[in-house]
Design a protein around this motif. Structure first.
Motif, PDB file in Angstrom:
ATOM      1  N   ILE A  88       4.981  69.534 -29.719  1.00 58.17           N
ATOM      2  CA  ILE A  88       5.577  70.805 -30.148  1.00 58.17           C
ATOM      3  C   ILE A  88       4.764  71.983 -29.603  1.00 58.17           C
ATOM      4  CG2 ILE A  88       6.000  72.271 -32.166  1.00 58.17           C
ATOM      5  CD1 ILE A  88       6.814  69.699 -33.659  1.00 58.17           C
ATOM      6  N   ILE A  89       3.447  71.870 -29.656  1.00 56.45           N
ATOM      7  CA  ILE A  89       2.592  72.939 -29.121  1.00 56.45           C
ATOM      8  C   ILE A  89       2.825  73.093 -27.624  1.00 56.45           C
ATOM      9  CG2 ILE A  89       0.204  73.629 -28.683  1.00 56.45           C
ATOM     10  CD1 ILE A  89      -0.498  72.303 -31.394  1.00 56.45           C
ATOM     11  N   HIS A  90       2.917  71.986 -26.901  1.00 61.20           N
ATOM     12  CA  HIS A  90       3.170  72.044 -25.457  1.00 61.20           C
ATOM     13  C   HIS A  90       4.532  72.675 -25.164  1.00 61.20           C
ATOM     14  CE1 HIS A  90      -0.273  69.921 -23.809  1.00 61.20           C
ATOM     15  NE2 HIS A  90      -0.203  69.101 -24.837  1.00 61.20           N
ATOM     16  N   CYS A  91       5.530  72.276 -25.918  1.00 59.27           N
ATOM     17  CA  CYS A  91       6.876  72.837 -25.702  1.00 59.27           C
ATOM     18  C   CYS A  91       6.904  74.331 -25.999  1.00 59.27           C
ATOM     19  CB  CYS A  91       7.893  72.105 -26.571  1.00 59.27           C
ATOM     20  SG  CYS A  91       8.205  70.423 -26.023  1.00 59.27           S
ATOM     21  N   LEU A  92       6.225  74.746 -27.047  1.00 55.43           N
ATOM     22  CA  LEU A  92       6.186  76.166 -27.367  1.00 55.43           C
ATOM     23  C   LEU A  92       5.467  76.966 -26.290  1.00 55.43           C
ATOM     24  CD1 LEU A  92       5.512  76.104 -31.209  1.00 55.43           C
ATOM     25  CD2 LEU A  92       7.627  76.707 -30.038  1.00 55.43           C
ATOM     26  N   MET A  93       4.415  76.411 -25.737  1.00 55.79           N
ATOM     27  CA  MET A  93       3.703  77.101 -24.659  1.00 55.79           C
ATOM     28  C   MET A  93       4.595  77.244 -23.425  1.00 55.79           C
ATOM     29  SD  MET A  93       0.574  77.937 -25.576  1.00 55.79           S
ATOM     30  CE  MET A  93      -0.487  77.961 -24.158  1.00 55.79           C
ATOM     31  N   LEU A  94       5.305  76.181 -23.070  1.00 57.48           N
ATOM     32  CA  LEU A  94       6.207  76.259 -21.920  1.00 57.48           C
ATOM     33  C   LEU A  94       7.358  77.220 -22.176  1.00 57.48           C
ATOM     34  CD1 LEU A  94       6.389  72.562 -20.697  1.00 57.48           C
ATOM     35  CD2 LEU A  94       5.423  74.521 -19.509  1.00 57.48           C
ATOM     36  N   LEU A  95       7.884  77.212 -23.386  1.00 57.11           N
ATOM     37  CA  LEU A  95       8.951  78.145 -23.737  1.00 57.11           C
ATOM     38  C   LEU A  95       8.464  79.584 -23.666  1.00 57.11           C
ATOM     39  CD1 LEU A  95      11.874  78.359 -24.747  1.00 57.11           C
ATOM     40  CD2 LEU A  95      10.971  78.313 -27.062  1.00 57.11           C
ATOM     41  N   TYR A  96       7.253  79.811 -24.106  1.00 52.80           N
ATOM     42  CA  TYR A  96       6.678  81.155 -24.065  1.00 52.80           C
ATOM     43  C   TYR A  96       6.490  81.626 -22.620  1.00 52.80           C
ATOM     44  CZ  TYR A  96       4.175  85.100 -26.033  1.00 52.80           C
ATOM     45  OH  TYR A  96       3.808  86.361 -26.408  1.00 52.80           O
ATOM     46  N   ILE A  97       6.057  80.732 -21.745  1.00 52.39           N
ATOM     47  CA  ILE A  97       5.931  81.079 -20.327  1.00 52.39           C
ATOM     48  C   ILE A  97       7.303  81.404 -19.746  1.00 52.39           C
ATOM     49  CG2 ILE A  97       5.376  80.130 -18.039  1.00 52.39           C
ATOM     50  CD1 ILE A  97       3.064  78.644 -19.380  1.00 52.39           C
ATOM     51  N   LEU A  98       8.315  80.655 -20.143  1.00 52.69           N
ATOM     52  CA  LEU A  98       9.675  80.934 -19.684  1.00 52.69           C
ATOM     53  C   LEU A  98      10.144  82.306 -20.163  1.00 52.69           C
ATOM     54  CD1 LEU A  98      12.224  79.862 -18.261  1.00 52.69           C
ATOM     55  CD2 LEU A  98      12.933  78.976 -20.488  1.00 52.69           C
ATOM     56  N   VAL A  99       9.860  82.657 -21.407  1.00 53.31           N
ATOM     57  CA  VAL A  99      10.245  83.963 -21.941  1.00 53.31           C
ATOM     58  C   VAL A  99       9.535  85.078 -21.178  1.00 53.31           C
ATOM     59  CG1 VAL A  99      10.065  85.462 -23.977  1.00 53.31           C
ATOM     60  CG2 VAL A  99      10.877  83.121 -24.224  1.00 53.31           C
ATOM     61  N   ILE A 100       8.253  84.916 -20.908  1.00 61.51           N
ATOM     62  CA  ILE A 100       7.516  85.922 -20.128  1.00 61.51           C
ATOM     63  C   ILE A 100       8.142  86.078 -18.744  1.00 61.51           C
ATOM     64  CG2 ILE A 100       5.320  86.415 -18.975  1.00 61.51           C
ATOM     65  CD1 ILE A 100       3.895  85.270 -21.371  1.00 61.51           C
ATOM     66  N   SER A 101       8.540  84.976 -18.144  1.00 55.69           N
ATOM     67  CA  SER A 101       9.154  85.042 -16.816  1.00 55.69           C
ATOM     68  C   SER A 101      10.492  85.774 -16.852  1.00 55.69           C
ATOM     69  CB  SER A 101       9.353  83.627 -16.251  1.00 55.69           C
ATOM     70  OG  SER A 101       8.124  82.972 -16.162  1.00 55.69           O
ATOM     71  N   VAL A 102      11.290  85.534 -17.885  1.00 57.94           N
ATOM     72  CA  VAL A 102      12.581  86.232 -18.017  1.00 57.94           C
ATOM     73  C   VAL A 102      12.359  87.727 -18.234  1.00 57.94           C
ATOM     74  CG1 VAL A 102      14.610  86.467 -19.497  1.00 57.94           C
ATOM     75  CG2 VAL A 102      13.852  84.205 -18.786  1.00 57.94           C
ATOM     76  N   VAL A 103      11.403  88.082 -19.077  1.00 54.04           N
ATOM     77  CA  VAL A 103      11.100  89.500 -19.300  1.00 54.04           C
ATOM     78  C   VAL A 103      10.610  90.128 -17.997  1.00 54.04           C
ATOM     79  CG1 VAL A 103       9.539  91.081 -20.507  1.00 54.04           C
ATOM     80  CG2 VAL A 103      10.666  89.264 -21.758  1.00 54.04           C
ATOM     81  N   MET A 104       9.865  89.381 -17.218  1.00 51.67           N
ATOM     82  CA  MET A 104       9.380  89.888 -15.938  1.00 51.67           C
ATOM     83  C   MET A 104      10.552  90.157 -14.991  1.00 51.67           C
ATOM     84  SD  MET A 104       6.408  88.290 -13.517  1.00 51.67           S
ATOM     85  CE  MET A 104       7.248  86.754 -13.340  1.00 51.67           C
ATOM     86  N   VAL A 105      11.571  89.300 -14.993  1.00 51.47           N
ATOM     87  CA  VAL A 105      12.750  89.526 -14.158  1.00 51.47           C
ATOM     88  C   VAL A 105      13.464  90.807 -14.586  1.00 51.47           C
ATOM     89  CG1 VAL A 105      15.054  88.635 -13.608  1.00 51.47           C
ATOM     90  CG2 VAL A 105      13.074  87.117 -13.526  1.00 51.47           C
ATOM     91  N   PHE A 106      13.627  91.006 -15.887  1.00 53.96           N
ATOM     92  CA  PHE A 106      14.250  92.236 -16.382  1.00 53.96           C
ATOM     93  C   PHE A 106      13.421  93.463 -16.009  1.00 53.96           C
ATOM     94  CE2 PHE A 106      16.496  89.444 -19.487  1.00 53.96           C
ATOM     95  CZ  PHE A 106      17.779  89.765 -19.065  1.00 53.96           C
ATOM     96  N   LEU A 107      12.126  93.323 -16.050  1.00 55.19           N
ATOM     97  CA  LEU A 107      11.255  94.435 -15.691  1.00 55.19           C
ATOM     98  C   LEU A 107      11.400  94.784 -14.211  1.00 55.19           C
ATOM     99  CD1 LEU A 107       9.064  96.452 -16.411  1.00 55.19           C
ATOM    100  CD2 LEU A 107       7.386  94.654 -16.058  1.00 55.19           C
ATOM    101  N   PHE A 108      11.473  93.793 -13.347  1.00 53.23           N
ATOM    102  CA  PHE A 108      11.652  94.077 -11.927  1.00 53.23           C
ATOM    103  C   PHE A 108      13.036  94.673 -11.648  1.00 53.23           C
ATOM    104  CE2 PHE A 108       8.094  91.011 -11.163  1.00 53.23           C
ATOM    105  CZ  PHE A 108       7.244  91.959 -10.633  1.00 53.23           C
ATOM    106  N   ARG A 109      14.024  94.318 -12.448  1.00 53.65           N
ATOM    107  CA  ARG A 109      15.333  94.969 -12.307  1.00 53.65           C
ATOM    108  C   ARG A 109      15.243  96.445 -12.679  1.00 53.65           C
ATOM    109  NH1 ARG A 109      19.984  91.854 -15.046  1.00 53.65           N
ATOM    110  NH2 ARG A 109      21.216  93.176 -13.698  1.00 53.65           N
ATOM    111  N   ARG A 110      14.457  96.763 -13.688  1.00 54.45           N
ATOM    112  CA  ARG A 110      14.258  98.171 -14.059  1.00 54.45           C
ATOM    113  C   ARG A 110      13.507  98.919 -12.963  1.00 54.45           C
ATOM    114  NH1 ARG A 110      17.349 100.587 -16.608  1.00 54.45           N
ATOM    115  NH2 ARG A 110      15.809 102.167 -17.040  1.00 54.45           N
TER     116      ARG A 110
END
Length: 143
Positions: A88-110
């Motif tokens: 569960i800890i590993h999955c949460l860490m990977l999910l968090y990295i995925l969320v950061i990556s998605v936010v980064m994509v939105f930021l580059f669109r801005r």
């Protein structure tokens, strides 16, 4: 028991992935802010960019990931016997990295919006020029 050896180096994978995201994206974002400032010769527009929700969210997520990266070896060391919790800890860490990556994509669109004056004027939708008088004046130089 080696404190940082979890599931054949998975902790090293998380920290390496974070280092790659942080090491490449944050200097790039700072360079983009500098280019926006140079392009419009306006600290006001740069300040408007600094107040963008995606930029603030990206900084907050990076801050919390640093905390998670520091806390995860301690949590994983405590729960090494309980494989379910470790997964569960590993999955949460990977999910968090995925969320950061998605936010980064939105930021580059801005950022791409801020590079084009037409897109920026449309996007800011300055409905109250008295309130945003500094932004209006700075954009009027380029319109």
């Amino acid at each position: 028991m080696n404190l940082f050896d979890f599931y054949a180096g998975s902790y090293g994978f998380y920290t390496g992935l974070f280092a790659a995201i942080f090491g490449m994206s944050f200097p790039l974002i700072l360079q983009c802010i500098q280019r926006i400032d140079e392009k419009y010769d306006s600290s006001v527009i740069s300040q408007v960019f600094d107040n963008e929700p995606s930029y603030k969210l990206f900084k907050v997520f990076l801050f919390f990931y640093i905390i998670c990266a520091c806390a995860s070896p301690l949590l994983l060391a405590k729960f090494t016997a309980n494989v379910g919790v470790s997964y569960i800890i590993h999955c949460l860490m990977l999910l968090y990295i995925l969320v950061i990556s998605v936010v980064m994509v939105f930021l580059f669109r801005r950022i791409t919006v801020y590079y084009s004056i037409e897109k920026l004027v449309k996007d800011l939708k300055i409905s109250n020029p008295k309130k945003d008088v500094l932004v209006s004046f700075d954009l009027a130089k380029f319109a």
